[in-house]
Design an enzyme around this catalytic site. Structure first.
Site, PDB file in Angstrom:
ATOM      1  N   GLY A 168     -22.496  30.006 -27.127  1.00 53.75           N
ATOM      2  CA  GLY A 168     -22.622  29.831 -28.577  1.00 53.75           C
ATOM      3  C   GLY A 168     -21.315  29.322 -29.168  1.00 53.75           C
ATOM      4  N   GLY A 169     -21.101  29.653 -30.446  1.00 52.09           N
ATOM      5  CA  GLY A 169     -19.902  29.194 -31.143  1.00 52.09           C
ATOM      6  C   GLY A 169     -18.632  29.702 -30.496  1.00 52.09           C
ATOM      7  N   GLY A 403      -3.377  -6.130 -22.717  1.00 56.14           N
ATOM      8  CA  GLY A 403      -3.493  -5.009 -23.650  1.00 56.14           C
ATOM      9  C   GLY A 403      -2.998  -3.691 -23.086  1.00 56.14           C
ATOM     10  N   ALA A 404      -3.096  -3.557 -21.774  1.00 55.37           N
ATOM     11  CA  ALA A 404      -2.654  -2.300 -21.175  1.00 55.37           C
ATOM     12  C   ALA A 404      -1.130  -2.145 -21.244  1.00 55.37           C
ATOM     13  CB  ALA A 404      -3.148  -2.202 -19.746  1.00 55.37           C
TER      14      ALA A 404
END
Ligand code: HXC
Length: 514
Positions: A168-169, A403-404
């Site tokens: 659950g939470g 871009g890397a």
């Protein structure tokens, strides 16, 4: 009552508190293949160092016959102790008391030690074994824990060990921590359990398949470390802590017995293949350069195309982010971006210098990546790098295209302090095949044998860029070194950066593209 009798009374109450939900429940816990809350604390801390707080707390609820269901401790054992002599605060949920479920009293005990850890500036170790919010008490108190987790973030390291159910939470407290540890067959973590899923979607799945250690370490990326046994998990906790400071104002501990700082690492040359497209295992390079070849990997089974973990160089902790050429050629993708970004931010928050070992063809192309938001996820890594002010060194081990350059923080333009290239480095705006197709398009098209011309042009392009010298001429590279010099070179560079201070304009916080 005499003093002796009063002392005996205390002893009897302590003995009763130590029984948690009772001997029968303790036996049941062992039958489930799990240690008890107190056994776990004893094993994760230095022997005999635990000092318990709020041992006699009970809940004050009377409805649903709860007044008859009172147990000292209220399903959690909390206090302080030491790990390798360093103070930590710890809480350990006791499944023998109403399934370790969390009501007001239990939440108040947990937040008490969290508050102390924040104030004192020492790590928090949480051990979870619980059915979640206590059903008889109505609304759960988890908000008070999530709030502390968030306050503590970036102040003290937070470890969460899932040693039973976490449903659950309740899952969001671990999720707000820095590191989640799970044990095969013991840990289960999910928002909605198998019964709810069956009722809502008709899908049948076991708790293990849904939220066991395997799924969270390999698929979801929720867990950082997995162990086969609880004991192995405790060893991982101790080892990880050894690389970290106790809070954001301290430096990580530096052991006295560091390896030879001048040690050459000829084995690195043997690992990097001559062919630029052949795969190899970057972890061999990481181990080779590390003090005593010791590499502690974090999230080893998730997004394996990027490697994250800790080493020491001349005794100083270093967070390593490295491409793994043996998985998807070391390309960056959604999961790798998330994994790297989180790790970089942790290192920066806790004064751990950063080493990038780069061999990356760029971002993984494809519809799946674009639809999944590689732009958004990739931006997290960039943000994390640009934000990081700890000492940072990038090493181009083999290829780096386009871009890397920023995505792996090769470029000094994104805040990297030093960029080093090995003699094996290849640096270009894009890979030779793609580049030749574009810039020699006309020549290839007009050639008598376009195929042969293309091969020739690819070779020409590679000849020009398959080395670190073009980039060095343009000022991208601080030094080109032989691979065997890597360890000694890094120790020298991080040594120079020891006094680094980078002050940024004050603000509340940035808005990282989450
Ligand atoms: C009160 C609980 C409990 C709970 C378990 N128990 N969960 N008591 N509140 N949430 C009690 C059981 O009644 C039982 O008591 C004992 O703990 C052991 O549980 P068992 O079911 O016998 O054990 P096991 O078969 O191992 O199963 C464990 C379990 C299961 C998987 C955790 O108990 C379960 O599914 N519990 C409910 C989980 C759940 O839905 N939690 C969500 C709550 S809502 P006796 O007396 O028989 O020994 C929530 C929202 C938080 O958490 C919101 C935060 C934002």
């Amino acid at each position: 009552m005499s003093i002796e009798e009063k002392n005996e009374e205390l002893k009897a109450k302590i003995a009763q508190a130590k029984l948690g939900g009772g001997q029968k429940q303790l036996d049941k816990q062992h039958e489930r293949g799990k240690l008890t809350a107190r056994e776990r604390i004893e094993q994760v801390l230095d022997p005999g160092s635990f000092s318990e707080l709020e041992m006699f707390v009970t809940h004050q609820v009377t409805k649903f016959g709860m007044d008859k269901e009172k147990f000292y401790g209220d399903g959690v054992v909390v206090g302080s102790g030491t790990m390798a002599g360093r103070l930590v605060y710890v809480y350990s949920q006791d499944f023998t008391v109403m399934g370790g479920s969390l009501g007001k009293a239990q939440a108040s005990k947990i937040t008490h030690v969290m508050d102390l850890a924040i104030k004192v500036g020492v790590p928090i170790i949480g051990i979870i074994d619980s059915g979640g919010a206590r059903i008889q008490e109505g609304l759960g108190q988890y908000g008070s824990i999530f709030y502390r987790n968030t306050l503590a973030s970036g102040i003290v390291p937070q470890f969460c060990l899932i040693l039973g159910p976490c449903a659950g939470g309740a899952v969001y407290s671990p999720a707000l921590c820095d590191f989640i540890f799970m044990v095969e067959g013991v840990s289960k973590m999910h928002i909605t359990g198998p019964n709810v899923i069956k009722a809502v979607t008709g899908e049948e799945i076991t708790s293990e398949e849904l939220g066991g250690a395997k799924v969270h370490s390999q698929v979801s990326g929720v867990a950082h470390l997995v162990a086969k046994t609880e004991q192995e998990c405790f060893d991982q906790v101790k080892k990880l802590l050894s690389f970290l400071p106790s809070n954001y104002q301290e430096a990580p501990p530096a052991p006295a017995d560091c390896d030879d700082p001048k040690r050459l690492v000829p084995e690195v040359e043997k690992v990097i293949p001559d062919s630029p497209s052949r795969a190899y295992d970057m972890k061999k390079i990481i181990r080779a350069i590390a003090d005593h070849n010791d590499f502690f990997e974090v999230q080893p089974d998730f997004a394996k195309n990027i490697i994250t973990g800790f080493i020491r160089l001349a005794g100083s902790s270093v967070g390593v982010i490295a491409n793994q050429p043996s998985v998807a050629a070391g390309a960056l993708d959604i999961d790798a971006s998330d994994k790297a970004a989180r790790f970089i931010r942790f290192c920066d928050a806790f004064n751990i210098q950063i080493l990038n070992l780069v061999d990356c063809p760029g971002y993984l192309p494809g519809k799946h990546q674009e639809f999944g938001g590689i732009i958004r996820h990739g931006a997290k890594t960039l943000f994390a790098y640009c934000e990081a002010v700890v000492p940072r060194v990038s090493v181009i081990v083999r290829k780096i295209y386009g871009g890397a350059m920023s995505g792996m923080a090769v470029s000094k333009l994104v805040g990297t302090d030093f960029t080093i290239a090995l003699t094996t480095a290849e640096i270009a705006i894009m890979g030779p095949e793609g580049a030749a197709n574009i810039i020699f398009k006309d020549e290839i098209a007009k050639a008598e044998d376009p195929k042969a011309m293309r091969v020739q042009k690819v070779a020409e392009y590679r000849e020009k860029f398959a080395n670190p010298y073009c980039a060095a001429e343009e000022g991208w590279i601080d030094a080109i070194i032989e691979p065997k010099e890597l360890r000694a070179c890094l120790i020298g560079l991080f040594g120079q950066l020891k006094g680094k201070q980078e002050l940024r304009p004050g603000k509340k916080h940035g808005s990282i593209p989450l």
